[in-house]
Design a protein around this motif. Structure first.
Motif, short mmCIF file in Angstrom:
data_model
loop_
_atom_site.label_atom_id
_atom_site.label_comp_id
_atom_site.label_asym_id
_atom_site.label_seq_id
_atom_site.Cartn_x
_atom_site.Cartn_y
_atom_site.Cartn_z
N PRO A 124 0.83 -1.22 0.00
CA PRO A 124 0.00 0.00 0.00
C PRO A 124 0.85 1.26 0.00
CG PRO A 124 -0.81 -1.60 1.60
CD PRO A 124 0.51 -2.12 1.14
N GLU A 125 0.32 2.30 -0.62
CA GLU A 125 1.04 3.57 -0.70
C GLU A 125 1.32 4.15 0.68
OE1 GLU A 125 2.39 5.38 -3.10
OE2 GLU A 125 1.95 3.87 -4.62
N GLY A 126 0.47 3.84 1.63
CA GLY A 126 0.65 4.38 2.97
C GLY A 126 1.78 3.73 3.76
N VAL A 127 2.32 2.64 3.25
CA VAL A 127 3.41 1.96 3.96
C VAL A 127 4.73 2.63 3.57
CG1 VAL A 127 4.66 -0.21 4.27
CG2 VAL A 127 2.16 -0.22 4.03
N GLU A 128 5.34 3.32 4.52
CA GLU A 128 6.56 4.07 4.23
C GLU A 128 7.78 3.19 4.10
OE1 GLU A 128 7.11 7.14 7.07
OE2 GLU A 128 5.38 8.32 6.38
N GLU A 129 7.82 2.09 4.85
CA GLU A 129 9.00 1.24 4.84
C GLU A 129 8.63 -0.17 5.25
OE1 GLU A 129 11.49 3.33 7.60
OE2 GLU A 129 10.55 2.40 9.33
N LEU A 130 9.50 -1.11 4.89
CA LEU A 130 9.27 -2.52 5.20
C LEU A 130 10.42 -3.03 6.05
CD1 LEU A 130 7.33 -4.91 4.58
CD2 LEU A 130 8.93 -5.55 2.76
N PRO A 131 10.19 -3.27 7.34
CA PRO A 131 11.26 -3.75 8.20
C PRO A 131 11.59 -5.22 7.92
CG PRO A 131 9.22 -3.63 9.43
CD PRO A 131 8.93 -3.05 8.08
N LEU A 132 12.74 -5.65 8.38
CA LEU A 132 13.10 -7.06 8.30
C LEU A 132 12.04 -7.87 9.04
CD1 LEU A 132 15.42 -9.10 7.49
CD2 LEU A 132 16.23 -8.82 9.84
N PRO A 133 11.47 -8.89 8.38
CA PRO A 133 10.45 -9.69 9.06
C PRO A 133 11.06 -10.58 10.14
CG PRO A 133 10.93 -10.61 6.92
CD PRO A 133 11.68 -9.32 6.99
N SER A 134 10.22 -11.25 10.88
CA SER A 134 10.71 -12.21 11.86
C SER A 134 11.50 -13.30 11.15
CB SER A 134 9.53 -12.83 12.61
OG SER A 134 8.79 -13.69 11.74
N LEU A 135 12.36 -13.97 11.88
CA LEU A 135 13.19 -15.00 11.27
C LEU A 135 12.34 -16.15 10.73
CD1 LEU A 135 16.26 -15.16 13.67
CD2 LEU A 135 16.05 -14.00 11.46
N ASP A 136 11.24 -16.45 11.39
CA ASP A 136 10.35 -17.51 10.89
C ASP A 136 9.79 -17.14 9.52
OD1 ASP A 136 10.77 -19.03 13.13
OD2 ASP A 136 8.94 -18.41 14.16
N VAL A 137 9.36 -15.90 9.38
CA VAL A 137 8.83 -15.44 8.09
C VAL A 137 9.94 -15.36 7.05
CG1 VAL A 137 7.75 -13.50 6.89
CG2 VAL A 137 6.90 -14.22 9.15
#
Length: 246
Positions: A124-137
């Motif tokens: 989505p446009e509103g998501v400014e950034e994507l952090p590192l996901p959990s290690l399981d993901v």
């Protein structure tokens, strides 16, 4: 320590969430008095940049070209680019815009993207950034083979969220000369034979590989982050590719 005999610049660019620090162990094997290996932190991945979440693929490609200029890269002294994982989008832009500046590209568990590719089209446009996901993901998305608990902890501590604009921007490519640049695929989490089969079958992620004119495929079995799981062996592959580029 691997000895390098070339003065050709070697530009190392890591994938999502990573900066120049990701190459520290590889550089220990590459760096000598005769080496010009330079690790890059792309715009958007500098934790201290207050505007990093606004950076785009164009910003990242421009930064690589700026690194070229500062290290004397020219059509007479082209560089070897080493691109890992998600660095494939900005590096594909560099190859498209200035193929004459790149003698060879070494894709590390990665490869060139096709025109129009978008890493996360549904973000989505509103998501400014994507952090590192959990290690399981993360383990569901890419192989963690060969990474110790200590390395994974360092990854988590030093990872920087990936800018949303980088993930949403389509890769615009128009110059077929990018496909003439000599290319080495370092296949880690998927064997080279399987990757080539997928490429020739038209798989969206690998299809562009089938268009490369000068291609070498090297298997380096490990997980998706060989700069940590097999840094010495990866350095040897990079060294060999750069030496062949003389």
């Amino acid at each position: 320590m691997t000895t390098t005999t070339s003065s050709q610049p070697i530009i190392l660019i890591a994938g999502h969430w990573l900066g120049a620090w990701a190459w520290d162990e590889v550089l220990e094997h590459l760096e000598t008095d005769h080496s010009r290996a330079v690790a890059v932190t792309l715009p958007g991945l500098d934790r201290d940049d207050p505007e990093r979440a606004t950076k785009t693929l164009d910003d990242q490609a421009a930064a690589v070209l700026d690194i070229f200029a500062r290290h004397g890269v020219s059509d007479e002294q082209p560089a070897t680019i080493v691109a890992h994982s998600g660095a494939n989008a900005p590096v594909s832009l560099v190859l498209d815009r200035h193929p004459e500046l790149v003698d060879q590209v070494v894709w590390v568990d990665s490869g060139p993207v096709a025109a129009g590719s978008v890493f996360a089209p549904d973000l989505p446009e509103g998501v400014e950034e994507l952090p590192l996901p959990s290690l399981d993901v993360l383990a569901q998305q890419a192989s963690l083979e060969g990474l110790s608990a200590e390395v994974l902890e360092r990854f988590r501590a030093r990872a920087v969220p990936e800018p949303g604009p980088v993930l949403r921007q389509p890769v615009e490519l128009t110059n077929d000369a990018r496909r003439k640049v000599r290319t080495t695929l370092v296949c880690c989490s998927i064997p080279g034979t399987q990757l080539l089969e997928l490429a020739h079958a038209g798989h969206a992620m690998f299809a562009e590989v089938a268009n490369i004119e000068h291609l070498e495929v090297i298997d380096l079995p490990t997980g998706h982050w060989p700069m940590w799981s097999r840094p010495g062996d990866l350095a040897k592959v990079i060294q060999s590719a750069s030496s062949r580029a003389i």
